[in-house]
Design a protein around this motif. Structure first.
Motif, mmCIF file in Angstrom:
data_model
loop_
_atom_site.group_PDB
_atom_site.id
_atom_site.type_symbol
_atom_site.label_atom_id
_atom_site.label_comp_id
_atom_site.label_asym_id
_atom_site.label_seq_id
_atom_site.Cartn_x
_atom_site.Cartn_y
_atom_site.Cartn_z
ATOM 1 N N SER A 6 0.686 -1.159 0.110
ATOM 2 C CA SER A 6 -0.159 0.056 0.096
ATOM 3 C C SER A 6 1.020 1.338 -0.018
ATOM 4 N N ALA A 7 1.149 1.929 -1.160
ATOM 5 C CA ALA A 7 1.624 3.233 -1.292
ATOM 6 C C ALA A 7 0.822 4.086 -1.211
ATOM 7 N N SER A 8 0.963 5.370 -0.295
ATOM 8 C CA SER A 8 -0.292 6.407 -0.334
ATOM 9 C C SER A 8 0.332 7.674 0.024
ATOM 10 N N SER A 9 -0.153 8.665 -0.087
ATOM 11 C CA SER A 9 0.143 10.039 0.090
ATOM 12 C C SER A 9 -0.261 10.559 1.567
ATOM 13 N N ALA A 10 -0.011 11.550 1.993
ATOM 14 C CA ALA A 10 -0.299 11.910 3.438
ATOM 15 C C ALA A 10 -1.620 12.088 3.632
ATOM 16 N N SER A 11 -2.178 11.751 4.997
ATOM 17 C CA SER A 11 -3.394 11.906 5.512
ATOM 18 C C SER A 11 -3.242 11.992 7.095
ATOM 19 N N ASN A 12 -4.158 12.299 7.878
ATOM 20 C CA ASN A 12 -4.258 12.368 9.159
ATOM 21 C C ASN A 12 -4.833 10.812 9.613
ATOM 22 N N HIS A 13 -5.815 10.376 8.925
ATOM 23 C CA HIS A 13 -6.161 9.015 9.277
ATOM 24 C C HIS A 13 -6.815 8.180 7.702
ATOM 25 N N THR A 14 -6.241 7.210 7.402
ATOM 26 C CA THR A 14 -7.112 6.445 6.120
ATOM 27 C C THR A 14 -7.352 5.172 6.468
ATOM 28 N N ASP A 15 -8.756 4.681 6.198
ATOM 29 C CA ASP A 15 -9.292 3.326 6.402
ATOM 30 C C ASP A 15 -9.396 2.699 5.069
ATOM 31 N N PHE A 16 -8.531 1.896 4.814
ATOM 32 C CA PHE A 16 -8.297 1.074 3.472
ATOM 33 C C PHE A 16 -9.165 -0.213 3.577
ATOM 34 N N ARG A 17 -10.314 -0.518 4.730
ATOM 35 C CA ARG A 17 -10.539 -1.581 4.818
ATOM 36 C C ARG A 17 -11.684 -1.906 3.480
ATOM 37 N N MET A 18 -12.102 -0.903 2.942
ATOM 38 C CA MET A 18 -12.911 -0.955 1.836
ATOM 39 C C MET A 18 -12.311 -0.905 0.551
ATOM 40 N N ASN A 19 -11.021 -1.134 0.330
ATOM 41 C CA ASN A 19 -10.215 -1.114 -0.578
ATOM 42 C C ASN A 19 -9.273 -2.477 -0.982
ATOM 43 N N PRO A 20 -10.088 -3.164 -1.864
ATOM 44 C CA PRO A 20 -9.678 -4.757 -1.955
ATOM 45 C C PRO A 20 -8.371 -4.791 -2.444
ATOM 46 N N PRO A 21 -7.555 -3.827 -3.205
ATOM 47 C CA PRO A 21 -6.102 -4.324 -3.349
ATOM 48 C C PRO A 21 -5.439 -4.068 -2.234
ATOM 49 N N THR A 22 -5.838 -3.416 -1.087
ATOM 50 C CA THR A 22 -5.112 -3.798 0.173
ATOM 51 C C THR A 22 -5.522 -4.674 1.306
ATOM 52 N N HIS A 23 -6.328 -5.583 0.951
ATOM 53 C CA HIS A 23 -6.606 -6.556 1.906
ATOM 54 C C HIS A 23 -5.486 -7.311 2.113
ATOM 55 N N ILE A 24 -5.512 -7.971 3.361
ATOM 56 C CA ILE A 24 -4.556 -8.723 3.798
ATOM 57 C C ILE A 24 -5.037 -10.085 4.242
ATOM 58 N N GLU A 25 -4.353 -11.248 3.905
ATOM 59 C CA GLU A 25 -4.613 -12.538 4.064
ATOM 60 C C GLU A 25 -3.338 -13.095 5.011
ATOM 61 N N LEU A 26 -3.825 -13.457 6.213
ATOM 62 C CA LEU A 26 -2.746 -14.363 6.978
ATOM 63 C C LEU A 26 -3.187 -15.676 7.289
ATOM 64 N N GLY A 27 -2.253 -16.670 7.609
ATOM 65 C CA GLY A 27 -2.751 -18.106 7.873
ATOM 66 C C GLY A 27 -2.547 -17.962 9.411
ATOM 67 N N ILE A 28 -3.729 -18.843 9.830
ATOM 68 C CA ILE A 28 -4.016 -18.854 11.363
ATOM 69 C C ILE A 28 -2.814 -19.720 11.766
ATOM 70 N N GLY A 29 -2.153 -19.161 12.905
ATOM 71 C CA GLY A 29 -0.845 -19.779 13.692
ATOM 72 C C GLY A 29 0.334 -19.760 12.744
ATOM 73 N N SER A 30 0.276 -18.981 11.924
ATOM 74 C CA SER A 30 1.480 -18.728 10.923
ATOM 75 C C SER A 30 2.645 -17.995 11.646
ATOM 76 N N LEU A 31 3.944 -18.491 11.334
ATOM 77 C CA LEU A 31 4.889 -17.808 11.889
ATOM 78 C C LEU A 31 5.729 -16.931 10.786
ATOM 79 N N ASN A 32 6.362 -15.796 11.239
ATOM 80 C CA ASN A 32 7.607 -15.188 10.378
ATOM 81 C C ASN A 32 6.803 -14.283 9.138
ATOM 82 N N ASN A 33 5.649 -13.657 9.724
ATOM 83 C CA ASN A 33 5.052 -12.952 8.749
ATOM 84 C C ASN A 33 5.779 -11.640 8.936
ATOM 85 N N VAL A 34 5.813 -10.772 7.819
ATOM 86 C CA VAL A 34 6.784 -9.438 7.663
ATOM 87 C C VAL A 34 5.829 -8.207 7.743
#
Length: 356
Positions: free
Chosen positions: A150-178
């Motif tokens: 997610s590359a973005s310009s300056a803001s006070n607060h940005t809610d990206f949750r309704m922006n599909p390209p910035t959605h995150i998937e993580l595995g349950i119990g996963s290690l060494n995410n960055v």
């Protein structure tokens, strides 16, 4: 005599215009006073919300109307005089909603209120724009799940949750995410603080135990941080959230309003990679109906009677049993969103449903 008549004519004309102007001002003032104001949505869940507005003196009642952002059809309810709130139910999950309130006596309509049916978190923001901000936030999940950048310009607060390209998937119990961040300063680079939380249990609170980053950074320090996902992370219909804060002073917590910096929120979805059949690749022939359901949930595609477990969106087990005639009894459940987990031979299928 003629001059006197002309004077009287002009005088009466002026009085008439003044009275007409006064009447128009009163009409406009009355109209403004009958427009419902200050609509607020609170107690928002995946399928419901509580709406309030300011009272109108002498109102005979109100009409509340609402629709999903993807629909052109308005739903409505009548609200009696003296009541300035309404509970909206059976809303479409994970969707923008538009609400208006109408004064029944005048027909005046409020400005639309828009909100989203997902988990709602405490407010956090900076008060100065552009001095210090996050120009890039990236997540590299372990286990081969897709990277989020997610590359973005300056803001006070940005809610990206309704922006599909910035959605995150993580595995349950996963290690060494960055998690990596790129701080940007408007002037000379200095030091700043970075903190980040993930709402692993999906209770709409960024708890101290859910903080994944808390450190000071400068223009030379590395900005990549390793974090793990606990095994109790909750799979929910609309996902949960990650909050990243950068601030010139150390934030006391996830709900702070501070002077210089920025806040960014991201949607996070947890994937159970330990299931024999992941939810993303579950057999297509198994399905449930009706959905929403009130008493009995029918399951098609089963080859035999099957054991099942039911979980709430917070991950709590709320029922278990064995299907009978390809159905499951859900009458004991409260209204809400659930998952039914079916073990069919060696495969596990997890499906979402709504109890109405």
């Amino acid at each position: 005599m003629i001059k006197n008549l002309l004077f009287m004519l002009v005088l009466f004309s002026g009085i008439a215009q003044f009275q007409a102007s006064g009447r128009m001002k009163n009409i406009y003032a009355e109209s403004d006073f009958t427009v419902p104001m200050n609509l607020v949505a609170s107690n928002i869940t995946f399928t419901s919300a509580h709406i309030t507005w300011d009272p109108i003196p002498g109102a005979t009642g109100y009409t509340v109307r609402w629709r999903a952002s993807t629909s052109a059809v308005w739903l409505s309810m009548n609200i009696p005089a003296g009541t300035t709130s309404a509970d909206l139910n059976d809303l479409t999950p994970c969707m923008g909603q538009m609400v208006q309130v109408i004064d029944n006596a005048s027909g005046d309509t409020s400005f639309p209120l828009t909100f989203y049916t997902h988990l709602n978190y405490c407010r956090s923001t900076s008060m100065n724009l552009g001095t210090l901000y996050l120009s890039n936030v990236s997540i590299i999940p372990s286990g081969g799940l897709p990277t989020m950048v997610s590359a973005s310009s300056a803001s006070n607060h940005t809610d990206f949750r309704m922006n599909p390209p910035t959605h995150i998937e993580l595995g349950i119990g996963s290690l060494n995410n960055v998690l990596s961040v790129t701080p940007t300063w408007a002037g000379l680079p200095g030091t700043s603080y970075v903190k980040a939380w993930i709402d692993f249990n999906a209770n709409a609170i960024f708890e101290a135990s859910e903080m994944i980053v808390s450190t000071m950074v400068d223009s030379t320090n590395p900005k990549a941080f390793i974090f793990n996902v606990p095994s109790f992370a909750s799979i929910t219909q609309c996902g949960t959230a990650m909050r990243v804060i950068i601030s010139e002073t150390e934030p006391a917590g996830p709900c702070e309003i501070f002077t210089y910096g920025e806040v960014e929120d991201y949607k996070v979805t947890f994937v159970n990679t330990n299931l024999g059949v992941d939810e993303t690749s579950k057999p297509k022939e198994i399905s449930i109906y009706p959905n929403p359901a009130s008493e009995i949930l029918y399951i098609s595609g089963l080859s035999s009677e099957t054991d099942y477990e039911i979980f709430s969106v917070s991950g709590q087990k709320t029922g278990a049993g064995r299907t009978s005639e390809n159905s499951a009894d859900i009458r004991h459940l409260a209204k809400g969103i659930y998952f039914i987990q079916l073990k069919n031979k060696e495969n596990i299928t997890r499906l979402k449903f709504i109890k109405k």
